[in-house]
Structures are given as structure tokens and as C-alpha cells.
Design a protein around this motif. Structure first.
Motif, PDB file in Angstrom:
ATOM      1  N   VAL A   1       0.837  -1.204   0.000  1.00  8.52           N
ATOM      2  CA  VAL A   1       0.000   0.000   0.000  1.00  8.52           C
ATOM      3  C   VAL A   1       0.870   1.251   0.000  1.00  8.52           C
ATOM      4  O   VAL A   1       0.574   2.242  -0.688  1.00  8.52           O
ATOM      5  CB  VAL A   1      -0.951   0.008   1.216  1.00  8.52           C
ATOM      6  CG1 VAL A   1      -1.718   1.328   1.292  1.00  8.52           C
ATOM      7  CG2 VAL A   1      -1.922  -1.163   1.134  1.00  8.52           C
ATOM      8  N   THR A   2       1.959   1.211   0.766  1.00 15.52           N
ATOM      9  CA  THR A   2       2.877   2.351   0.812  1.00 15.52           C
ATOM     10  C   THR A   2       3.477   2.608  -0.562  1.00 15.52           C
ATOM     11  O   THR A   2       3.548   3.759  -1.018  1.00 15.52           O
ATOM     12  CB  THR A   2       3.998   2.095   1.835  1.00 15.52           C
ATOM     13  OG1 THR A   2       3.425   1.849   3.128  1.00 15.52           O
ATOM     14  CG2 THR A   2       4.930   3.298   1.931  1.00 15.52           C
ATOM     15  N   TYR A   3       3.909   1.550  -1.236  1.00 21.63           N
ATOM     16  CA  TYR A   3       4.473   1.711  -2.575  1.00 21.63           C
ATOM     17  C   TYR A   3       3.412   2.147  -3.582  1.00 21.63           C
ATOM     18  O   TYR A   3       3.728   2.828  -4.563  1.00 21.63           O
ATOM     19  CB  TYR A   3       5.146   0.422  -3.036  1.00 21.63           C
ATOM     20  CG  TYR A   3       6.591   0.334  -2.613  1.00 21.63           C
ATOM     21  CD1 TYR A   3       7.537   1.231  -3.119  1.00 21.63           C
ATOM     22  CD2 TYR A   3       7.021  -0.625  -1.712  1.00 21.63           C
ATOM     23  CE1 TYR A   3       8.858   1.159  -2.725  1.00 21.63           C
ATOM     24  CE2 TYR A   3       8.353  -0.700  -1.314  1.00 21.63           C
ATOM     25  CZ  TYR A   3       9.261   0.198  -1.824  1.00 21.63           C
ATOM     26  OH  TYR A   3      10.579   0.145  -1.428  1.00 21.63           O
ATOM     27  N   SER A   4       2.145   1.785  -3.351  1.00 18.29           N
ATOM     28  CA  SER A   4       1.072   2.271  -4.221  1.00 18.29           C
ATOM     29  C   SER A   4       0.991   3.790  -4.159  1.00 18.29           C
ATOM     30  O   SER A   4       0.878   4.474  -5.182  1.00 18.29           O
ATOM     31  CB  SER A   4      -0.273   1.675  -3.798  1.00 18.29           C
ATOM     32  OG  SER A   4      -0.291   0.286  -3.980  1.00 18.29           O
ATOM     33  N   GLY A   5       1.039   4.321  -2.928  1.00 16.01           N
ATOM     34  CA  GLY A   5       1.013   5.768  -2.757  1.00 16.01           C
ATOM     35  C   GLY A   5       2.223   6.440  -3.372  1.00 16.01           C
ATOM     36  O   GLY A   5       2.111   7.490  -4.028  1.00 16.01           O
ATOM     37  N   ILE A   6       3.400   5.832  -3.189  1.00 19.78           N
ATOM     38  CA  ILE A   6       4.623   6.390  -3.767  1.00 19.78           C
ATOM     39  C   ILE A   6       4.545   6.398  -5.291  1.00 19.78           C
ATOM     40  O   ILE A   6       4.941   7.376  -5.944  1.00 19.78           O
ATOM     41  CB  ILE A   6       5.852   5.590  -3.286  1.00 19.78           C
ATOM     42  CG1 ILE A   6       6.076   5.813  -1.790  1.00 19.78           C
ATOM     43  CG2 ILE A   6       7.100   5.991  -4.069  1.00 19.78           C
ATOM     44  CD1 ILE A   6       7.172   4.958  -1.196  1.00 19.78           C
ATOM     45  N   LEU A   7       4.025   5.320  -5.865  1.00 22.57           N
ATOM     46  CA  LEU A   7       3.874   5.266  -7.322  1.00 22.57           C
ATOM     47  C   LEU A   7       2.935   6.352  -7.825  1.00 22.57           C
ATOM     48  O   LEU A   7       3.202   6.992  -8.856  1.00 22.57           O
ATOM     49  CB  LEU A   7       3.355   3.883  -7.746  1.00 22.57           C
ATOM     50  CG  LEU A   7       4.395   2.773  -7.848  1.00 22.57           C
ATOM     51  CD1 LEU A   7       3.719   1.411  -7.963  1.00 22.57           C
ATOM     52  CD2 LEU A   7       5.323   2.996  -9.045  1.00 22.57           C
ATOM     53  N   GLY A   8       1.842   6.572  -7.120  1.00 25.22           N
ATOM     54  CA  GLY A   8       0.919   7.640  -7.509  1.00 25.22           C
ATOM     55  C   GLY A   8       1.597   8.994  -7.499  1.00 25.22           C
ATOM     56  O   GLY A   8       1.427   9.807  -8.411  1.00 25.22           O
ATOM     57  N   LEU A   9       2.381   9.238  -6.464  1.00 21.60           N
ATOM     58  CA  LEU A   9       3.100  10.507  -6.347  1.00 21.60           C
ATOM     59  C   LEU A   9       4.126  10.669  -7.462  1.00 21.60           C
ATOM     60  O   LEU A   9       4.205  11.718  -8.115  1.00 21.60           O
ATOM     61  CB  LEU A   9       3.781  10.566  -4.977  1.00 21.60           C
ATOM     62  CG  LEU A   9       4.506  11.850  -4.572  1.00 21.60           C
ATOM     63  CD1 LEU A   9       4.478  12.004  -3.060  1.00 21.60           C
ATOM     64  CD2 LEU A   9       5.961  11.839  -5.044  1.00 21.60           C
ATOM     65  N   VAL A  10       4.917   9.626  -7.693  1.00 23.78           N
ATOM     66  CA  VAL A  10       5.999   9.713  -8.672  1.00 23.78           C
ATOM     67  C   VAL A  10       5.464   9.819 -10.096  1.00 23.78           C
ATOM     68  O   VAL A  10       5.963  10.618 -10.902  1.00 23.78           O
ATOM     69  CB  VAL A  10       6.941   8.495  -8.531  1.00 23.78           C
ATOM     70  CG1 VAL A  10       7.955   8.460  -9.671  1.00 23.78           C
ATOM     71  CG2 VAL A  10       7.667   8.537  -7.189  1.00 23.78           C
ATOM     72  N   ILE A  11       4.433   9.047 -10.425  1.00 22.63           N
ATOM     73  CA  ILE A  11       3.876   9.087 -11.782  1.00 22.63           C
ATOM     74  C   ILE A  11       3.243  10.445 -12.075  1.00 22.63           C
ATOM     75  O   ILE A  11       3.277  10.938 -13.211  1.00 22.63           O
ATOM     76  CB  ILE A  11       2.846   7.945 -11.968  1.00 22.63           C
ATOM     77  CG1 ILE A  11       3.569   6.593 -11.987  1.00 22.63           C
ATOM     78  CG2 ILE A  11       2.035   8.128 -13.247  1.00 22.63           C
ATOM     79  CD1 ILE A  11       2.653   5.388 -12.002  1.00 22.63           C
ATOM     80  N   ALA A  12       2.702  11.086 -11.050  1.00 20.76           N
ATOM     81  CA  ALA A  12       2.103  12.418 -11.239  1.00 20.76           C
ATOM     82  C   ALA A  12       3.145  13.528 -11.244  1.00 20.76           C
ATOM     83  O   ALA A  12       2.858  14.651 -11.679  1.00 20.76           O
ATOM     84  CB  ALA A  12       1.078  12.678 -10.131  1.00 20.76           C
ATOM     85  N   SER A  13       4.353  13.230 -10.789  1.00 17.22           N
ATOM     86  CA  SER A  13       5.366  14.263 -10.590  1.00 17.22           C
ATOM     87  C   SER A  13       5.818  14.996 -11.857  1.00 17.22           C
ATOM     88  O   SER A  13       6.129  16.193 -11.773  1.00 17.22           O
ATOM     89  CB  SER A  13       6.579  13.662  -9.887  1.00 17.22           C
ATOM     90  OG  SER A  13       6.227  13.250  -8.583  1.00 17.22           O
ATOM     91  N   PRO A  14       5.899  14.342 -13.028  1.00 16.72           N
ATOM     92  CA  PRO A  14       6.258  15.118 -14.223  1.00 16.72           C
ATOM     93  C   PRO A  14       5.343  16.321 -14.453  1.00 16.72           C
ATOM     94  O   PRO A  14       5.804  17.374 -14.900  1.00 16.72           O
ATOM     95  CB  PRO A  14       6.116  14.083 -15.350  1.00 16.72           C
ATOM     96  CG  PRO A  14       6.458  12.789 -14.698  1.00 16.72           C
ATOM     97  CD  PRO A  14       5.870  12.892 -13.315  1.00 16.72           C
ATOM     98  N   PHE A  15       4.065  16.158 -14.123  1.00 15.84           N
ATOM     99  CA  PHE A  15       3.136  17.287 -14.235  1.00 15.84           C
ATOM    100  C   PHE A  15       3.579  18.416 -13.307  1.00 15.84           C
ATOM    101  O   PHE A  15       3.595  19.595 -13.689  1.00 15.84           O
ATOM    102  CB  PHE A  15       1.721  16.828 -13.882  1.00 15.84           C
ATOM    103  CG  PHE A  15       0.704  17.931 -13.848  1.00 15.84           C
ATOM    104  CD1 PHE A  15       0.097  18.378 -15.011  1.00 15.84           C
ATOM    105  CD2 PHE A  15       0.357  18.538 -12.652  1.00 15.84           C
ATOM    106  CE1 PHE A  15      -0.840  19.395 -14.984  1.00 15.84           C
ATOM    107  CE2 PHE A  15      -0.583  19.564 -12.603  1.00 15.84           C
ATOM    108  CZ  PHE A  15      -1.175  19.995 -13.784  1.00 15.84           C
ATOM    109  N   ALA A  16       3.931  18.055 -12.063  1.00 15.82           N
ATOM    110  CA  ALA A  16       4.371  19.059 -11.092  1.00 15.82           C
ATOM    111  C   ALA A  16       5.654  19.744 -11.543  1.00 15.82           C
ATOM    112  O   ALA A  16       5.831  20.953 -11.357  1.00 15.82           O
ATOM    113  CB  ALA A  16       4.576  18.403  -9.723  1.00 15.82           C
ATOM    114  N   ILE A  17       6.556  18.979 -12.153  1.00 15.77           N
ATOM    115  CA  ILE A  17       7.817  19.555 -12.661  1.00 15.77           C
ATOM    116  C   ILE A  17       7.518  20.616 -13.709  1.00 15.77           C
ATOM    117  O   ILE A  17       8.050  21.739 -13.666  1.00 15.77           O
ATOM    118  CB  ILE A  17       8.703  18.451 -13.276  1.00 15.77           C
ATOM    119  CG1 ILE A  17       9.163  17.466 -12.200  1.00 15.77           C
ATOM    120  CG2 ILE A  17       9.892  19.055 -14.005  1.00 15.77           C
ATOM    121  CD1 ILE A  17      10.273  17.919 -11.332  1.00 15.77           C
TER     122      ILE A  17
END
Length: 299
Positions: free
Chosen positions: A241-257
Motif C-alpha cells: 500500500v505504501t508503494y502504491s502511494g509512492i507510485l501515484g506521487l511519482v507518476i504524477a510528478s512530471p506534471f508538477a515539474i
């Protein structure tokens, strides 16, 4: 000789920690000092002499790496925003296969399949990065400079705790978290202002920036000792579950960049084509480099 080697390794880790998308924890694993580093931090109060002997050269080296490379990052982001942002995105994307493998390992260890809890954790973090944080920043909570007032200092302290917690997790970039939260430029700018004031003897700028960096650093130190324990608990009991949250954050991060750097504005300039071409090339190179680094760790 060991101290010199650890100092040089510390410089590399410091540089890694200041580049969004590059994990300082991953770099420490690759340099074969991660276990020593975490053990020394965990046993600092129980065996402080041995811990300090291990930590001192690494931390000093990391400080040197951060100070030296801060100016480079600031220059690249101001002068070559789009290519630099695309390079960061390549670094981020290159780490996703490793995170996905860690997620699958968590499922296997806990004898689970993908469930609603995994989907919720992924979706919450993805929505947080793509929708909620940009709305908050557009509504005026994003700052152009860190103010020297109690509320801003408390926020900076909390940001330090959050950033430090992610800096020590292999595969997660602390600087990326700062960029997602809208504080990356602020921290970089504060570091450069402090160093410049120190070099020129500008006391009017030196003291306020020293206070800001001290509060942030205190948050980082406390985060390393306290939040890392919570993260260790989550990975031990709820790793998938923790890695699920991390994946969501990381996959969305290019947008934030792209949003936080305003990199797409370069497409409206006369340098649009060369910047785009160079940026795409850097994206591919950075993706491949981080992907290979992740593969080497698992072999």
C-alpha cells in the motif's frame, strides 16, 4: 583513506539529493554505504562516537555537494528551463520500473493481490499532486520568497521533516517532494542567498537566510530520526500500500515539474525547437541511466 572515500561519496549523495527525480537513498545503496549510513543514524545516541566517525565525512561531503551544485541547478533552471525539466522527468520515469518491482515484491511478501486499498492510495497521491497542490498554489499559498514570521517558519520546519523522510527512501527523491510541494525554488534560492551573503559579508542578508536554513535543517534532522521510524513501520507492515502511494506521487510528478518550472513557456520562444530536441535527448539518456542503476541494484 576511508574518510576521503566516504567524503567523495557524500559529495555524490549531496548532488543526488538536490536533483529532482534522483534518489539520495538509491545513490547511497549504489555506493554501498546505505546500510552503514542508516545504522549510524539509528544508533547515534547509543554509540555516538562510532556513528559520528561514519557520518561526519559523508555529511560534510553531502554539504559540499549541495552547496556547489545548487548554483549549477539554479543556472540551468533559469537559462535552460525546458531541457533541464525534461532531464528531471527522464530521471523520474527511469525510477518507476524499480518502484513497480518493489510494489510487486510487497504484494508477494504479504501474499496479496492488487486491491481497492492499493487503488485508493495510488489515486489519493496522484490527485494530491495533479489537482490539489496546483489549486492551493494558484490560490496564493505558493510563495515567491520565504517570510521570516512564525507561521512561515513552522511550515518550513514541517517541509524539512517531510523532505528528510523521503530523502532516505531508495527510489524516492527528496528534492522531487520539495518541487511537488512548491518549495524547491525557495530552498535553492535561500541556499544561494546565504552562500552569497557569507562570501560578501552581507550581514543584512546573512542572518535571515541563516535562520531559514537552520529551521529547515532542524526539520530535516528530526525527520530523519522520527519519521524514518514511521516509514520503516509502514514498509514492514503495509509495504504494498505504501508503494502504491509512492507510485501515484511519482507518476504524477512530471506534471508538477512542468508546472512549477514553467518549462512549457520555452516553447513560445525562438529557442523552442533546439530546447525541445535537447530536452528529449536528455530525457531518454536520464531515463536509461536511472533505469540501469535500478537494475544493477536488484542484480
Amino acid at each position: 583513506m576511508t574518510y576521503l572515500i566516504d567524503f567523495l561519496k557524500g559529495i555524490i549523495i549531496g548532488i543526488a539529493n538536490i536533483i529532482p527525480g534522483v534518489s539520495g537513498g538509491t545513490m547511497a545503496v549504489s555506493l554501498d554505504i546505505y546500510d552503514r549510513l542508516i545504522s549510524s543514524i539509528s544508533h547515534l545516541f547509543k554509540n555516538w562516537k562510532a556513528s559520528l566517525k561514519t557520518l561526519a565525512p559523508i555529511l560534510v561531503g553531502a554539504g559540499v555537494g549541495i552547496i556547489v551544485f545548487t548554483y549549477t541547478i539554479e543556472f540551468l533552471l533559469s537559462s535552460y528551463t525546458l531541457p533541464t525539466a525534461l532531464a528531471f522527468i527522464g530521471l523520474i520515469l527511469g525510477g518507476i520500473p524499480g518502484l513497480w518491482e518493489s510494489f510487486q515484491n510487497g504484494l508477494e511478501t504479504q501474499k496479496q493481490t492488487i486491491s481497492i486499498s492499493h487503488i485508493i492510495a495510488f489515486t489519493l497521491m496522484f490527485v494530491l499532486v495533479v489537482i490539489i497542490l496546483p489549486i492551493l498554489q494558484e490560490s496564493g499559498t505558493a510563495l515567491t520568497a520565504i517570510q521570516l514570521d512564525p507561521l512561515s517558519l513552522i511550515k518550513l520546519f514541517i517541509i524539512g521533516i517531510i523532505a528528510s523522510a523521503t530523502m532516505i527512501i531508495p527510489g524516492v527523491s527528496g528534492s522531487l517532494i520539495l518541487m511537488v510541494l512548491g518549495y524547491y525554488y525557495l530552498i535553492i534560492n535561500t541556499i544561494t542567498l546565504f552562500i552569497t551573503a557569507l562570501r560578501t559579508g552581507d550581514m543584512d542578508s546573512l542572518l535571515p537566510n541563516f535562520i531559514l536554513l537552520s529551521v529547515f535543517s532542524l526539520g530535516v534532522l528530526i525527520g530523519i530520526f522520527l519519521i524514518s521510524k514511521a516509514i520503516e513501520f509502514l514498509f514492514e507492515h503495509y509495504s504494498s500500500v505504501t508503494y502504491s502511494g509512492i507510485l501515484g506521487l511519482v507518476i504524477a510528478s512530471p506534471f508538477a515539474i512542468l508546472v512549477n518550472t514553467k518549462a512549457l513557456n520555452d516553447l513560445q520562444t525562438t529557442q523552442a525547437l533546439p530546447f525541445a530536441v535537447v530536452g528529449i535527448v536528455l530525457l531518454v539518456i536520464c531515463y536509461y541511466g536511472i533505469y540501469q542503476l535500478g537494475k544493477n541494484e536488484t542484480n
